[in-house]
Design a protein around this motif. Structure first.
Motif, PDB file in Angstrom:
ATOM      1  N   VAL A   1       1.000   3.911   8.244  1.00  0.00           N
ATOM      2  CA  VAL A   1       1.968   4.908   7.785  1.00  0.00           C
ATOM      3  C   VAL A   1       1.236   5.947   6.949  1.00  0.00           C
ATOM      4  CG1 VAL A   1       3.906   5.271   6.215  1.00  0.00           C
ATOM      5  CG2 VAL A   1       3.968   3.384   7.841  1.00  0.00           C
ATOM      6  N   VAL A   2       1.578   7.211   7.152  1.00  0.00           N
ATOM      7  CA  VAL A   2       1.084   8.306   6.316  1.00  0.00           C
ATOM      8  C   VAL A   2       2.093   8.554   5.205  1.00  0.00           C
ATOM      9  CG1 VAL A   2       0.515  10.764   6.243  1.00  0.00           C
ATOM     10  CG2 VAL A   2      -0.227   9.369   8.186  1.00  0.00           C
TER      11      VAL A   2
ATOM     12  N   ASP B   1      10.557   2.612  -5.556  1.00  0.00           N
ATOM     13  CA  ASP B   1       9.920   1.575  -4.745  1.00  0.00           C
ATOM     14  C   ASP B   1      10.837   1.020  -3.669  1.00  0.00           C
ATOM     15  OD1 ASP B   1       7.956   2.022  -6.552  1.00  0.00           O
ATOM     16  OD2 ASP B   1       7.894  -0.002  -7.398  1.00  0.00           O
ATOM     17  N   SER B   2      12.097   0.805  -4.017  1.00  0.00           N
ATOM     18  CA  SER B   2      13.005   0.152  -3.075  1.00  0.00           C
ATOM     19  C   SER B   2      13.192   0.990  -1.822  1.00  0.00           C
ATOM     20  CB  SER B   2      14.355  -0.124  -3.750  1.00  0.00           C
ATOM     21  OG  SER B   2      14.968   1.096  -4.171  1.00  0.00           O
ATOM     22  N   GLN B   3      13.347   2.307  -1.967  1.00  0.00           N
ATOM     23  CA  GLN B   3      13.537   3.156  -0.785  1.00  0.00           C
ATOM     24  C   GLN B   3      12.260   3.219   0.053  1.00  0.00           C
ATOM     25  OE1 GLN B   3      15.187   7.001  -1.607  1.00  0.00           O
ATOM     26  NE2 GLN B   3      17.024   6.199  -2.597  1.00  0.00           N
ATOM     27  N   VAL B   4      11.105   3.248  -0.605  1.00  0.00           N
ATOM     28  CA  VAL B   4       9.848   3.262   0.131  1.00  0.00           C
ATOM     29  C   VAL B   4       9.683   1.974   0.928  1.00  0.00           C
ATOM     30  CG1 VAL B   4       7.329   3.299  -0.085  1.00  0.00           C
ATOM     31  CG2 VAL B   4       8.721   4.856  -1.459  1.00  0.00           C
ATOM     32  N   ARG B   5      10.005   0.833   0.284  1.00  0.00           N
ATOM     33  CA  ARG B   5       9.883  -0.452   0.985  1.00  0.00           C
ATOM     34  C   ARG B   5      10.854  -0.516   2.163  1.00  0.00           C
ATOM     35  NH1 ARG B   5       6.791  -4.157  -1.603  1.00  0.00           N
ATOM     36  NH2 ARG B   5       6.258  -3.709  -3.797  1.00  0.00           N
TER      37      ARG B   5
ATOM     38  N   ASP C   1       0.837  -1.206   0.000  1.00  0.00           N
ATOM     39  CA  ASP C   1       0.000   0.000   0.000  1.00  0.00           C
ATOM     40  C   ASP C   1       0.871   1.255   0.000  1.00  0.00           C
ATOM     41  OD1 ASP C   1      -2.267  -1.512   0.077  1.00  0.00           O
ATOM     42  OD2 ASP C   1      -2.602  -1.293   2.230  1.00  0.00           O
ATOM     43  N   ALA C   2       1.958   1.226   0.763  1.00  0.00           N
ATOM     44  CA  ALA C   2       2.851   2.377   0.826  1.00  0.00           C
ATOM     45  C   ALA C   2       3.494   2.648  -0.529  1.00  0.00           C
ATOM     46  CB  ALA C   2       3.908   2.164   1.895  1.00  0.00           C
ATOM     47  N   VAL C   3       3.933   1.587  -1.215  1.00  0.00           N
ATOM     48  CA  VAL C   3       4.560   1.750  -2.532  1.00  0.00           C
ATOM     49  C   VAL C   3       3.564   2.323  -3.531  1.00  0.00           C
ATOM     50  CG1 VAL C   3       5.549   0.507  -4.494  1.00  0.00           C
ATOM     51  CG2 VAL C   3       6.277  -0.040  -2.164  1.00  0.00           C
TER      52      VAL C   3
END
Length: 897
Positions: A762-763, A741-745, A701-703
């Motif tokens: 997470v916001v 994506d990698s940094q967000v994950r 969801d965050a990605v």
């Protein structure tokens, strides 16, 4: 003081003649009294009330008023001496937000404001129930009822149909209505204080046999203070005291006194007050101390039941120097000097210091009240008395607590337009700070709140009693300066430097002296004088030369005040006293204020009489003089500004906000912090701009959210969340500058690892553009109401403590003051080369926060940090809101404690 119970609880209030009535909901057991009130009406009043003289109408009305509680129906009664003397009711109609009202006042109680007082309370109750309009049918000839509606202060519409008229009253509590309520309250309040401050007769109860007892001291002061009214003592064991006839009890007195002064043991206070009330005494001063809760409740109950106003307990007493009264019902050591300063204090010691200081200055006292524990009569009452007495020219306050700060603020703001209102700002430090729940709560100290109240109300707040007297001396004797530009004149260069420093520290400006005034000064001063600013007149200056120098400076348009610093020297052509006389030979009231400093003077401040009967203040040091001038400048600046006005705001959905709050508190009865979704919904109700965001409870969801929300630079932000998380930076609960994506994950997994068991989601937000990070917040003080704070934000908010505060509701001027007060304000106006930020957007943000806080008493605190301000707009990046289960209270509703 004001009762903070919500509408629906019994309260006491004052009628126009100063008598006390009890306003409360009608009960079934009131039926007989209500019916009797209707049946005892004259035939004409019955016809006007019921359109008929049939007695059956009275019974139906009593049945309705006192019947079982029904939704949409409310009846209030006014009760005096245990008898119902008025009834007001409303019943909700089919039209949304509308209710039909009825009003009746007992014969013999008309023209005392009973009906108007009931309507005010009915309006407050109706507004709480979301009723926005009253309708009423009346006969067109019922001019009394028409006048009640017209004078209420609310917008009224009339529609005539033959002999009848249908009135519609819109329940908007705007400034017009509040001013009308305020004026009615002032009239009633002043009337209720007359038996206290202008009594026709006085009795001192508890006069002891021992010399030095409090009761004897009060009798002595009343006798020697010139009291021309009848004076009695009450003591069962003596026949007289110091020539004053004594009686064994209140009931044994030859007449009922207007005022009784109680100096009895604490255990006897309540019973003595009850005895006084039954006898018909109109006012009490209770100097007795040490009352426990039951004794205090008994005292106040007796006063409310019998309609007596009360000063104290635990007080020094009261005094009035008015010709024809000369009332000194205190146990102070000295008689107060007749004069023009009204004084109200809670501390008896402070009262004695002010009485002595004002007498020494020659200002004197108009009225003095030592309020003590302040069960009833308050600073608000005394302000209204001074506003109306025609004698008071200065108001001096020392208040350790505020019963109703918002009502006090309105009164003080009105009174301060007419006379200076000064106070000592006590309790500026806090021995124990409450645990800070957010940046807002940490910043909102009681000191900041109190100072906001003083600043908005135009009250001159000083730090010490000495500073209060120093400022009073200047305001009493000199005109207000039109600005902060000061000219310093001295006969000793070093003293001029001290004065220049003092002026700068007090916020004053040493005015530059141009060539024209320099030439004028050189022409009148001795050789060697240096006409800069400070003007060094040298030790050789004579009385005549100094006088001409001061006159030229006073007449110069670029100077707002003149500060003359004199040092005794044996080298001058004149002595120090001669030089001082140079300031006294001219008029005492010059066009601009003239202030003297006499280094070595043996008193901190004195008033030197001028030849024409005026006076010039003289201080022992430049700091005192400069501080007093600074306060005078602030007062002049406040008076020059028009009163602020409330602002109309579009896009407000108050009902939706209240529903959101009610839903949350139904699920969380003890209150708590709103989740991000609920915060966003609440801000949307007030059209407060927010940075786009998304809620994510999984890594995927965050990605997805980051990809959707990323800004032009492709960067996003992740903020961890769990209930109770306040300071994300301190907890390292946010990741910035995330790309791809990698940094967000990785960021999401970091939160999951470090905050395992806490993390609820997470916001996700785009990385905000660059701008100035600001802080805005609201905290709901249980005494003062909502306070709006503003200043520098981000991680530096608490470290730098660069915040200003104003009490809500904010006016246009309040918002301007909030934005310009912090040290960071120049940055907002473009200093630094980045151009001014969106100031209109910033004003809107603060006004909408103020409206939200006023609409929602359950909003304990809101923390907007940071708020990003740029030339292109203002955006809230992070919000925390805490709710508590609190009920609304109308601070402007007329009621006694």
């Amino acid at each position: 003081m004001t009762d903070h119970e919500p509408t629906g609880h019994p309260v006491h209030a004052l009628l126009t003649d100063g008598t006390t009535v009890r306003i409360r909901p009608a009960l079934p057991e009131d039926h007989a009294q209500v019916l009797r009130m209707f049946e005892e009406m004259s035939a004409e009043n019955l016809r006007l009330r019921f359109f008929s003289i049939a007695r059956s109408s009275a019974r139906r009305a009593a049945d309705r008023c006192c019947g079982p509680a029904e939704p949409g129906h409310r009846t209030l009664v006014a009760e005096a001496a245990g008898q119902v003397i008025g009834v007001a009711e409303y019943e909700v109609t089919e039209a949304p937000g509308t209710a039909e009202i009825g009003l009746a006042v007992a014969d013999g109680h008309h023209h005392l404001g009973v009906g108007t007082l009931l309507l005010e309370h009915l309006v407050s109750a109706a507004r709480e129930a979301s009723v926005s309009a009253f309708t009423a049918d009346a006969l067109a000839e019922n001019h009394t009822m028409m006048k009640v509606f017209a004078d209420l202060g609310l917008r009224t519409e009339r529609h005539f149909e033959g002999p009848e008229v249908r009135c519609t009253v819109l329940l908007d509590q705007d400034e017009t209505y509040l001013s009308a309520v305020e004026e009615r309250g002032r009239t009633s309040d002043v009337a209720s204080l007359r038996p206290l401050l202008r009594p026709g007769s006085v009795a001192v109860i508890g006069v002891g046999r021992k010399p030095g007892s409090v009761g004897r001291a009060i009798v002595h002061n009343l006798r020697t203070g010139g009291l021309t009214r009848r004076l009695y003592a009450v003591n069962p064991n003596a026949s007289s005291f110091m020539g004053v006839r004594a009686y064994p009890s209140v009931n044994a007195l030859p007449l009922v006194p207007d005022l009784a002064v109680l100096a009895v043991p604490a255990a006897a206070v309540a019973n003595t007050a009850e005895e006084c009330g039954k006898a018909g005494v109109r006012a009490l001063v209770v100097v007795s101390a040490g009352l426990d809760r039951d004794q205090a409740d008994g005292l106040l109950t007796a006063c409310r039941t019998h309609g007596m106003r009360l000063v104290g307990p635990n007080c020094l007493g009261i005094a009035n120097t008015e010709t024809g009264y000369s009332l000194n019902a205190t146990f102070a050591a000295h008689q107060p000097q007749r004069g023009t300063a009204g004084v109200a204090v809670q501390s008896g010691g402070v009262g004695i210091a002010l009485l002595d200081g004002l007498s020494r200055l020659g200002i004197g006292v108009s009225t003095f009240a030592s309020l003590g524990d302040k069960y009833d009569v308050s600073g608000n009452d005394m302000l209204q008395w001074w506003e109306s007495d025609g004698r008071t020219e200065l108001a001096l306050l020392h208040l350790e607590s505020f019963g109703n700060p918002r009502a006090f603020s309105r009164t003080a703001r009105r009174v301060a337009r007419r006379i200076p209102v000064l106070t000592v700002d006590t309790g500026r430090t806090e021995a124990g700070r409450r645990a800070a729940a957010s940046h807002t709560a940490a910043a909102a100290t009681r000191t900041m709140t109190r100072r906001a109240l003083f600043a908005q109300a135009g009250i001159t707040a000083t730090s010490t009693i000495a500073e209060l007297l120093e400022t009073a001396a200047l305001l009493h004797s000199q005109p207000l300066p039109s600005g902060s530009r000061v000219a310093v004149v001295t006969n000793a260069g070093g003293a001029g430097v001290l004065a220049a420093d003092a002026c700068a520290e007090a916020g004053l400006v040493l005015a530059p002296l141009g060539g024209d005034i320099v030439s004028d000064l050189l022409a009148v001063l001795p050789q060697g004088a240096r006409p800069g600013n400070p003007v060094d007149a040298t030790a050789a200056v004579s009385e005549a030369q100094l006088g001409r120098c001061v006159d030229r400076l006073v007449g110069h348009p670029g100077i707002d005040a003149v500060l003359v610093v004199l040092v005794p020297t044996a080298l001058a052509e004149a002595t120090g006293d001669d030089l001082t006389r140079a300031l006294l030979r001219g008029p005492g009231q010059r066009a601009r204020p003239v202030v003297a400093v006499r280094l070595g003077q043996d008193v901190p401040v004195t008033l030197l009489p001028t030849e024409d009967g005026g006076s010039v203040p003289a201080y022992a040091d430049p700091q005192s003089a400069a501080r007093a001038l600074g306060h005078a400048v602030d007062r002049a600046r406040w008076l020059s500004r028009p009163p602020g006005s409330p602002q109309d705001l579009g896009g407000i959905e108050s009902d939706a906000a209240r529903a959101l709050v009610d839903t949350y508190l139904a699920e969380h009865p003890d209150g708590g912090w709103l989740a991000p979704r609920e915060c966003a919904a609440l801000l949307a109700c007030y059209d407060i701009p927010q940075l786009p965001w998304a809620w994510a409870e999984t890594e995927d969801d965050a990605v997805f959210a980051a990809e959707r929300l990323k800004g032009p630079d492709g960067l996003t932000v992740l903020k961890a969340h769990w209930p109770g998380l306040l300071h994300k930076s301190e907890q390292h609960a946010l990741h910035l500058d995330l790309r791809g994506d990698s940094q967000v994950r990785a960021a999401y997994r970091d939160f999951e690892t470090r905050f395992a068991g806490l993390l609820t989601g997470v916001v996700v937000q785009p990385l905000a553009e660059r701008g100035i990070e600001l802080f805005a917040g609201v905290v709901q003080d249980e005494v003062f109401g909502p306070l709006v704070l503003f200043g520098l934000g981000g991680t530096a908010a608490e470290v730098l403590a660069d915040q200003a505060a104003c009490l809500a509701p904010l006016t246009d001027l309040d918002v301007h003051d909030l934005i310009t007060a912090p040290r960071c304000a120049p940055l907002l106006f473009g200093q630094g080369g980045n151009g001014p930020v969106d100031l209109e957007g910033l004003e809107q943000l603060l006004l909408r926060m103020s409206r939200m806080a006023c609409d929602l008493p359950q909003l304990a605190e809101a923390d907007f940090n940071p708020v990003l301000a740029r030339p292109g707009g203002v955006t809230t990046l992070d919000v925390r809101v805490r709710l508590l289960p609190r009920k609304a209270s109308n601070p402007y509703l007329r009621r006694l404690r």
